[in-house]
Motif scaffolding. Structure first.
Motif, PDB file in Angstrom:
ATOM      1  N   ALA A  27       0.742  -1.078   0.067  1.00  0.00           N
ATOM      2  CA  ALA A  27      -0.087  -0.031   0.055  1.00  0.00           C
ATOM      3  C   ALA A  27       1.038   1.416   0.007  1.00  0.00           C
ATOM      4  O   ALA A  27       0.366   2.198  -0.148  1.00  0.00           O
ATOM      5  N   SER A  28       2.091   1.159   0.072  1.00  0.00           N
ATOM      6  CA  SER A  28       2.860   2.498   0.080  1.00  0.00           C
ATOM      7  C   SER A  28       3.209   2.929  -1.259  1.00  0.00           C
ATOM      8  O   SER A  28       3.835   3.865  -1.701  1.00  0.00           O
ATOM      9  N   CYS A  55      -6.694  -3.013   6.750  1.00  0.00           N
ATOM     10  CA  CYS A  55      -5.337  -2.731   6.071  1.00  0.00           C
ATOM     11  C   CYS A  55      -4.496  -1.584   6.381  1.00  0.00           C
ATOM     12  O   CYS A  55      -3.714  -1.693   7.209  1.00  0.00           O
ATOM     13  N   ALA A  56      -4.786  -0.470   5.744  1.00  0.00           N
ATOM     14  CA  ALA A  56      -4.079   0.871   6.069  1.00  0.00           C
ATOM     15  C   ALA A  56      -4.066   1.146   7.528  1.00  0.00           C
ATOM     16  O   ALA A  56      -3.114   1.604   7.598  1.00  0.00           O
ATOM     17  N   TRP A  96      -1.013   6.483   6.901  1.00  0.00           N
ATOM     18  CA  TRP A  96      -2.514   6.016   6.624  1.00  0.00           C
ATOM     19  C   TRP A  96      -2.990   6.527   5.642  1.00  0.00           C
ATOM     20  O   TRP A  96      -3.692   5.823   4.668  1.00  0.00           O
ATOM     21  N   PHE A 135      -1.416   5.564   2.462  1.00  0.00           N
ATOM     22  CA  PHE A 135      -1.584   4.103   2.086  1.00  0.00           C
ATOM     23  C   PHE A 135      -3.389   4.066   1.577  1.00  0.00           C
ATOM     24  O   PHE A 135      -3.368   3.180   0.596  1.00  0.00           O
ATOM     25  N   GLN A 136      -4.301   4.691   2.085  1.00  0.00           N
ATOM     26  CA  GLN A 136      -5.572   4.679   1.858  1.00  0.00           C
ATOM     27  C   GLN A 136      -5.698   4.975   0.538  1.00  0.00           C
ATOM     28  O   GLN A 136      -6.601   4.668  -0.480  1.00  0.00           O
TER      29      GLN A 136
END
Length: 182
Positions: A65-66, A85-86, A96, A99-100
């Motif tokens: 997610a990064s 997840c995030a 966060w 990532f989101q």
């Protein structure tokens, strides 16, 4: 069905289930619930048929997610489900948010995303292990979507109280459903 995770250990657990190899998680109760929600009778035969359908159609991916494209591809999906997840990968709201946003990049135009997150949680426990959390609230999701210049609409955010989970580090959950419009 595309399943993605950052941890190889989690992907291996799912791979073992798909390949019926070793000691793997029993998904029968969740399959039974899904069948009921679809208006179908969850007989043993129906559960076995669904298991085989999911096994034969599942593809596993490692995700990060990064990255702007968390799966490392330009593929987009009509439905993305992101569960814990995030919010459960960092203690930083700034990270966060990044990532989101990257997870939201996976949603195709006119597609939907369903998100579940731990609410107002700084850590959570799984057995004896303790993991960081971003301490987010429904307001953080509102701000995130507002900052995205109306790329998402039909935003629904709900809070579910789960006081029985206090020992694990949280007492409520956030559920989000929204549609990508741009």
């Amino acid at each position: 069905v595309h399943l993605a995770d950052y941890l190889f250990s989690n992907l291996n657990e799912i791979k073992n289930w798909i390949n019926k190899k070793g000691d793997y998680f029993n998904w029968n109760e969740l399959i039974k619930t899904a069948l009921k929600m679809e208006g179908k009778k969850p007989t043993k035969k129906a559960i076995l048929i669904r298991q085989e359908e999911v096994r034969s159609k599942s593809r596993l991916f490692r995700c990060d997610a990064s990255l702007d494209s968390p799966l490392g591809t330009s593929e987009h999906y009509p439905l993305v489900i992101s569960t814990f997840c995030a919010d459960s990968a960092t203690s930083s709201k700034k990270i966060w948010r990044s990532f989101q946003r990257n997870i939201l990049n996976l949603v195709e135009l006119n597609g939907y995303i369903l998100i579940s997150a731990l609410r107002k949680c700084t850590y959570y426990k799984n057995g004896e292990s303790i993991f960081p959390c971003a301490n987010i609230s429904e307001g953080d999701f509102q701000k995130l979507f507002e900052s995205m210049n109306r790329h998402f609409s039909d935003i629904k955010i709900e809070v579910c109280e789960v006081p029985e989970c206090a020992e694990e580090g949280f007492t409520s959950l956030i559920y989000v459903r929204t549609k990508r419009t741009r």
